[in-house]
Write an enzyme that holds these catalytic residues in place. Sequence first.
Site, PDB file in Angstrom:
ATOM      1  N   ALA A 104       0.840  -1.211   0.000  1.00 37.71           N
ATOM      2  CA  ALA A 104       0.000   0.000   0.000  1.00 37.71           C
ATOM      3  C   ALA A 104       0.868   1.252   0.000  1.00 37.71           C
ATOM      4  O   ALA A 104       1.935   1.273   0.624  1.00 37.71           O
ATOM      5  CB  ALA A 104      -0.896   0.001   1.232  1.00 37.71           C
TER       6      ALA A 104
ATOM      7  N   GLY B  43       0.316  -5.198   0.727  1.00 36.29           N
ATOM      8  CA  GLY B  43      -0.914  -5.295  -0.058  1.00 36.29           C
ATOM      9  C   GLY B  43      -0.688  -5.886  -1.447  1.00 36.29           C
ATOM     10  O   GLY B  43      -1.577  -6.535  -1.994  1.00 36.29           O
TER      11      GLY B  43
ATOM     12  N   GLU C 168      -0.621  -9.447  -0.982  1.00 40.77           N
ATOM     13  CA  GLU C 168      -1.974  -9.921  -0.654  1.00 40.77           C
ATOM     14  C   GLU C 168      -2.869 -10.028  -1.895  1.00 40.77           C
ATOM     15  O   GLU C 168      -3.716 -10.911  -1.978  1.00 40.77           O
ATOM     16  CB  GLU C 168      -2.587  -9.017   0.408  1.00 40.77           C
ATOM     17  CG  GLU C 168      -1.866  -9.193   1.732  1.00 40.77           C
ATOM     18  CD  GLU C 168      -2.157  -8.075   2.700  1.00 40.77           C
ATOM     19  OE1 GLU C 168      -3.226  -8.118   3.311  1.00 40.77           O
ATOM     20  OE2 GLU C 168      -1.324  -7.163   2.821  1.00 40.77           O
TER      21      GLU C 168
ATOM     22  N   GLU D 291       3.900  -4.945   7.230  1.00 37.85           N
ATOM     23  CA  GLU D 291       3.033  -3.907   7.799  1.00 37.85           C
ATOM     24  C   GLU D 291       3.327  -3.626   9.266  1.00 37.85           C
ATOM     25  O   GLU D 291       3.252  -2.495   9.734  1.00 37.85           O
ATOM     26  CB  GLU D 291       1.552  -4.307   7.644  1.00 37.85           C
ATOM     27  CG  GLU D 291       1.047  -4.300   6.204  1.00 37.85           C
ATOM     28  CD  GLU D 291       1.136  -5.643   5.486  1.00 37.85           C
ATOM     29  OE1 GLU D 291       1.966  -6.488   5.902  1.00 37.85           O
ATOM     30  OE2 GLU D 291       0.378  -5.844   4.517  1.00 37.85           O
TER      31      GLU D 291
HETATM   32  N1  COA Z   1       4.392   3.606  -0.168  1.00 38.70           N
HETATM   33  C1  COA Z   1       4.764   4.817  -0.646  1.00 38.70           C
HETATM   34  N2  COA Z   1       5.890   5.026  -1.329  1.00 38.70           N
HETATM   35  C2  COA Z   1       6.698   3.952  -1.562  1.00 38.70           C
HETATM   36  C3  COA Z   1       6.366   2.674  -1.082  1.00 38.70           C
HETATM   37  C4  COA Z   1       5.152   2.520  -0.362  1.00 38.70           C
HETATM   38  N3  COA Z   1       4.732   1.333   0.078  1.00 38.70           N
HETATM   39  N4  COA Z   1       7.336   1.821  -1.462  1.00 38.70           N
HETATM   40  C5  COA Z   1       8.233   2.536  -2.152  1.00 38.70           C
HETATM   41  N5  COA Z   1       7.849   3.827  -2.209  1.00 38.70           N
HETATM   42  C6  COA Z   1       8.538   4.926  -2.876  1.00 38.70           C
HETATM   43  C7  COA Z   1       9.676   5.502  -2.016  1.00 38.70           C
HETATM   44  O1  COA Z   1       9.175   6.479  -1.113  1.00 38.70           O
HETATM   45  C8  COA Z   1      10.568   6.085  -3.078  1.00 38.70           C
HETATM   46  O2  COA Z   1       9.996   7.289  -3.527  1.00 38.70           O
HETATM   47  P1  COA Z   1      10.960   8.581  -3.853  1.00 38.70           P
HETATM   48  O3  COA Z   1      11.837   8.107  -4.989  1.00 38.70           O
HETATM   49  O4  COA Z   1      10.007   9.651  -4.239  1.00 38.70           O
HETATM   50  O5  COA Z   1      11.732   8.846  -2.615  1.00 38.70           O
HETATM   51  C9  COA Z   1      10.440   5.097  -4.229  1.00 38.70           C
HETATM   52  O6  COA Z   1       9.190   4.431  -4.032  1.00 38.70           O
HETATM   53  C10 COA Z   1      11.535   4.060  -4.257  1.00 38.70           C
HETATM   54  O7  COA Z   1      11.533   3.388  -3.016  1.00 38.70           O
HETATM   55  P2  COA Z   1      12.828   3.305  -2.066  1.00 38.70           P
HETATM   56  O8  COA Z   1      12.369   3.128  -0.652  1.00 38.70           O
HETATM   57  O9  COA Z   1      13.755   4.468  -2.325  1.00 38.70           O
HETATM   58  O10 COA Z   1      13.495   1.957  -2.610  1.00 38.70           O
HETATM   59  P3  COA Z   1      14.483   0.983  -1.823  1.00 38.70           P
HETATM   60  O11 COA Z   1      14.968   0.039  -2.848  1.00 38.70           O
HETATM   61  O12 COA Z   1      15.468   1.760  -1.042  1.00 38.70           O
HETATM   62  O13 COA Z   1      13.555   0.217  -0.759  1.00 38.70           O
HETATM   63  C11 COA Z   1      11.621  -1.031  -0.020  1.00 38.70           C
HETATM   64  C12 COA Z   1      12.516  -0.606  -1.218  1.00 38.70           C
HETATM   65  C13 COA Z   1      10.467  -1.850  -0.606  1.00 38.70           C
HETATM   66  C14 COA Z   1      12.428  -1.851   0.964  1.00 38.70           C
HETATM   67  C15 COA Z   1      11.085   0.248   0.676  1.00 38.70           C
HETATM   68  O14 COA Z   1      10.562   1.142  -0.299  1.00 38.70           O
HETATM   69  C16 COA Z   1      10.009  -0.037   1.674  1.00 38.70           C
HETATM   70  O15 COA Z   1      10.279  -0.533   2.763  1.00 38.70           O
HETATM   71  N6  COA Z   1       8.732   0.286   1.305  1.00 38.70           N
HETATM   72  C17 COA Z   1       7.591   0.088   2.177  1.00 38.70           C
HETATM   73  C18 COA Z   1       7.205  -1.381   2.244  1.00 38.70           C
HETATM   74  C19 COA Z   1       6.005  -1.565   3.169  1.00 38.70           C
HETATM   75  O16 COA Z   1       6.067  -1.290   4.359  1.00 38.70           O
HETATM   76  N7  COA Z   1       4.892  -2.024   2.585  1.00 38.70           N
HETATM   77  C20 COA Z   1       3.680  -2.212   3.302  1.00 38.70           C
HETATM   78  C21 COA Z   1       2.896  -0.973   3.255  1.00 38.70           C
HETATM   79  S1  COA Z   1       1.471  -1.032   4.287  1.00 38.70           S
END
Ligand code: COA
Length: 252
Positions: free
Chosen positions: A64, A109, A112, A132
């Site tokens: 999400a 999500g 999921e 999450e």
């Molecule tokens: N929601 C909003 N933005 C997200 C996102 C999410 N779930 N996942 C990635 N992004 C965005 C980042 O903010 C970043 O945006 P920016 O370039 O404007 O700064 C871009 O996507 C790239 O992500 P980034 O975090 O820089 O990549 P990474 O390779 O360093 O890390 C993850 C990848 C997946 C480990 C990390 O993005 C992350 O932990 N995301 C959240 C995962 C999560 O908790 N999902 C469940 C949500 S309820």
Amino acid sequence: MAYQCIREEKKGKIAIIWLNRPDKLNSLTVDLVKEVQECFDSLDPEESRVVIIRGEGKHFSSGADINGFRELGPMEGFNFHRILNDLVMKIRRFPNPVIAFLHGYSMGGGLEIAESADIRIASDSAVIAQPEINIGINAGAGGNVILPRLVGRGMAMYMILTGDRITAEKAMDIGLVDLVFPDSTAWEQALHTAEKISSKPPDTMRFAKIAVNSAWESSVEASLNLEASLFGNLFSSRETKERISEFLSKSR
Ligand code: COA
């Protein structure tokens, strides 16, 4: 149809729904989720015998879109979940098989949505998690409901409570993913699987989805009775009769 967050592609009898926010790792906004729903609604099951959901770029989906979550109130949170629920139910109710192709980050999500697909095919670089808990929320699209049915209660609790990432291979060991292929061939293999399924008799394929989903959700006896009705029903299908005749004439 003109979409902003997804892309639709047709390959013969296969429809491919691409989650198309690669810069944001295909994280799920309300608009994206609604577009996937609209796309399912627009598909003609006679034309699209199999649907594949995949991500554009290097990842399936990071889950999400967390932007805006800090300001979310309880009712907005509830409504966001309900929109994802509607998609999950659409995938489950779509008459034909739905395949999720997992590559790169396949989390929250996004994972999921894949959990509600009929088959999950992964590339061996996939990084799979229900993260999450790390931001203090719970699964938003069936992780507490569907994941335990796939992998068992203990393994689901482990994934949900730790948020740990697992590999595609580990996901296959626990029954979360059904097929894993090397990165270089995984997409080709997913298409090949979809093509094979799309060539099977459509009514038989659809009845199989109904029978298996029903057995998963209700009692053995009720599901056996449903299976019997569906089995009987197929003898009204001309294609079934033709395939049986073809087999019998070849084997004599
Ligand atoms: N929601 C909003 N933005 C997200 C996102 C999410 N779930 N996942 C990635 N992004 C965005 C980042 O903010 C970043 O945006 P920016 O370039 O404007 O700064 C871009 O996507 C790239 O992500 P980034 O975090 O820089 O990549 P990474 O390779 O360093 O890390 C993850 C990848 C997946 C480990 C990390 O993005 C992350 O932990 N995301 C959240 C995962 C999560 O908790 N999902 C469940 C949500 S309820």
